[in-house]
Design a protein around this motif. Structure first.
Motif, PDB file in Angstrom:
ATOM      1  N   VAL A  19       0.856  -1.179   0.000  1.00 54.91           N
ATOM      2  CA  VAL A  19       0.000   0.000   0.000  1.00 54.91           C
ATOM      3  C   VAL A  19       0.895   1.233   0.000  1.00 54.91           C
ATOM      4  CG1 VAL A  19      -1.887  -1.146   1.191  1.00 54.91           C
ATOM      5  CG2 VAL A  19      -0.144   0.045   2.520  1.00 54.91           C
ATOM      6  N   THR A  20       0.353   2.343  -0.459  1.00 54.26           N
ATOM      7  CA  THR A  20       1.140   3.579  -0.465  1.00 54.26           C
ATOM      8  C   THR A  20       0.212   4.769  -0.314  1.00 54.26           C
ATOM      9  OG1 THR A  20       2.871   4.810  -1.640  1.00 54.26           O
ATOM     10  CG2 THR A  20       1.087   3.914  -2.975  1.00 54.26           C
ATOM     11  N   GLN A  21       0.752   5.868   0.178  1.00 53.57           N
ATOM     12  CA  GLN A  21      -0.004   7.124   0.237  1.00 53.57           C
ATOM     13  C   GLN A  21       0.976   8.288   0.276  1.00 53.57           C
ATOM     14  OE1 GLN A  21      -1.987   6.369   4.071  1.00 53.57           O
ATOM     15  NE2 GLN A  21      -0.999   8.186   4.905  1.00 53.57           N
ATOM     16  N   HIS A  22       0.495   9.446  -0.169  1.00 53.54           N
ATOM     17  CA  HIS A  22       1.329  10.648  -0.179  1.00 53.54           C
ATOM     18  C   HIS A  22       1.001  11.584   0.966  1.00 53.54           C
ATOM     19  CE1 HIS A  22       3.178   9.507  -3.932  1.00 53.54           C
ATOM     20  NE2 HIS A  22       1.987   9.264  -4.448  1.00 53.54           N
ATOM     21  N   ILE A  58       5.422  -7.653   2.930  1.00 55.85           N
ATOM     22  CA  ILE A  58       4.374  -6.667   3.193  1.00 55.85           C
ATOM     23  C   ILE A  58       5.055  -5.307   3.257  1.00 55.85           C
ATOM     24  CG2 ILE A  58       2.608  -5.891   4.817  1.00 55.85           C
ATOM     25  CD1 ILE A  58       2.318  -8.836   5.676  1.00 55.85           C
ATOM     26  N   TYR A  59       4.599  -4.370   2.450  1.00 54.70           N
ATOM     27  CA  TYR A  59       5.305  -3.113   2.222  1.00 54.70           C
ATOM     28  C   TYR A  59       4.323  -1.953   2.415  1.00 54.70           C
ATOM     29  CZ  TYR A  59       8.391   0.052  -0.557  1.00 54.70           C
ATOM     30  OH  TYR A  59       9.211   1.072  -1.001  1.00 54.70           O
ATOM     31  N   LEU A  60       4.514  -1.193   3.482  1.00 50.17           N
ATOM     32  CA  LEU A  60       3.755   0.039   3.686  1.00 50.17           C
ATOM     33  C   LEU A  60       4.620   1.175   3.155  1.00 50.17           C
ATOM     34  CD1 LEU A  60       2.180  -0.472   7.233  1.00 50.17           C
ATOM     35  CD2 LEU A  60       1.576  -1.507   5.030  1.00 50.17           C
ATOM     36  N   LEU A  84       8.253  -0.736   6.721  1.00 54.48           N
ATOM     37  CA  LEU A  84       7.480   0.458   7.070  1.00 54.48           C
ATOM     38  C   LEU A  84       8.313   1.658   6.647  1.00 54.48           C
ATOM     39  CD1 LEU A  84       6.362  -0.466  10.713  1.00 54.48           C
ATOM     40  CD2 LEU A  84       5.300  -1.121   8.543  1.00 54.48           C
ATOM     41  N   GLN A  85       7.922   2.325   5.582  1.00 52.00           N
ATOM     42  CA  GLN A  85       8.819   3.321   5.023  1.00 52.00           C
ATOM     43  C   GLN A  85       8.797   4.650   5.765  1.00 52.00           C
ATOM     44  OE1 GLN A  85       8.517   4.409   0.786  1.00 52.00           O
ATOM     45  NE2 GLN A  85      10.733   4.392   0.778  1.00 52.00           N
TER      46      GLN A  85
END
Length: 213
Positions: A19-22, A58-60, A84-85
């Motif tokens: 998942v990703t968000q700005h 699993i990549y946030l 967790l980036q």
């Protein structure tokens, strides 16, 4: 309750579940749970000297925040079971992360945006003593609260770390991380056949880990 296997065969910097968000502050409230994730390759290019891979189980990504990651099993991913980036308020609890190639968990605190992340009651198990246990950027207990985890690499007494300003696992603990965690064999029933159920007497239970069906 998904099985996600052999993904990201032609992509790079990816996750089998990603998942990703700005938005730097958004708290998703979403839950990623009860999945088995294996062999996320992240193949990008083949050069004259080496292949290029980068993928997590699993990549946030970016600033993804407010996620709960629980009761998942990931194994044999190229760069780690969990990443967790740069998000805030993510909780990673009661998962099993197995045998990633480069590192087992990545916590880069991207652009120093992360706060309030939790890593608790997880099992990290890997077989290559050259692999990294935890890789991270600028981490403090305010950024990442890590405790009551079980870590094990057969034949290695002290896990390798690659965290900014932290020289060793003992230094990691001195700075407030994993003070109640253990380095011990989790006692999987049959890991060579990807059976990561726990035998009675596993030290994970003493840390509060709940068996995954």
């Amino acid at each position: 309750f998904n099985r996600v296997h052999w993904t990201n065969l032609e992509t790079f910097d990816t996750g089998a579940i990603e998942v990703t968000q700005h938005d730097r502050e958004l708290q998703s409230g979403s839950i990623i749970r009860n999945n088995v994730v294996g062999d996320s390759v992240g193949w990008y290019a083949q050069g004259p000297d080496k292949d290029v891979h980068m993928s997590w189980g699993i990549y946030l990504d970016s600033f993804a925040g407010g996620y709960t990651v629980t009761n998942n099993i990931t194994y044999r991913n190229s760069h780690g079971g969990i990443m967790l980036q740069g998000g805030k308020g993510n909780t990673v609890v009661n998962n099993i992360f197995i045998d990633s190639t480069v590192a087992q968990g990545y916590f880069p605190n991207f652009q120093d945006n992360s706060t309030g992340q939790t890593l608790s009651r997880n099992i990290f198990y890997y077989s290559d003593p050259e692999a990294i246990l935890i890789a991270g950027g600028n981490l403090t207990p305010e950024v990442l609260r890590a405790d009551h985890n079980l870590y094990f690499c057969p034949g290695m007494e002290t896990p390798r770390m690659r965290v900014r300003g932290i020289a060793s696992f003992a230094d990691w603990q001195d700075k407030g991380f994993d003070r109640n965690s253990k380095i011990a064999d989790p006692l999987f029933r049959n890991p060579t056949q990807d059976d990561y159920s726990l035998r009675p007497g596993s030290p994970a239970f003493g840390l509060g880990f709940k068996a995954i069906e």
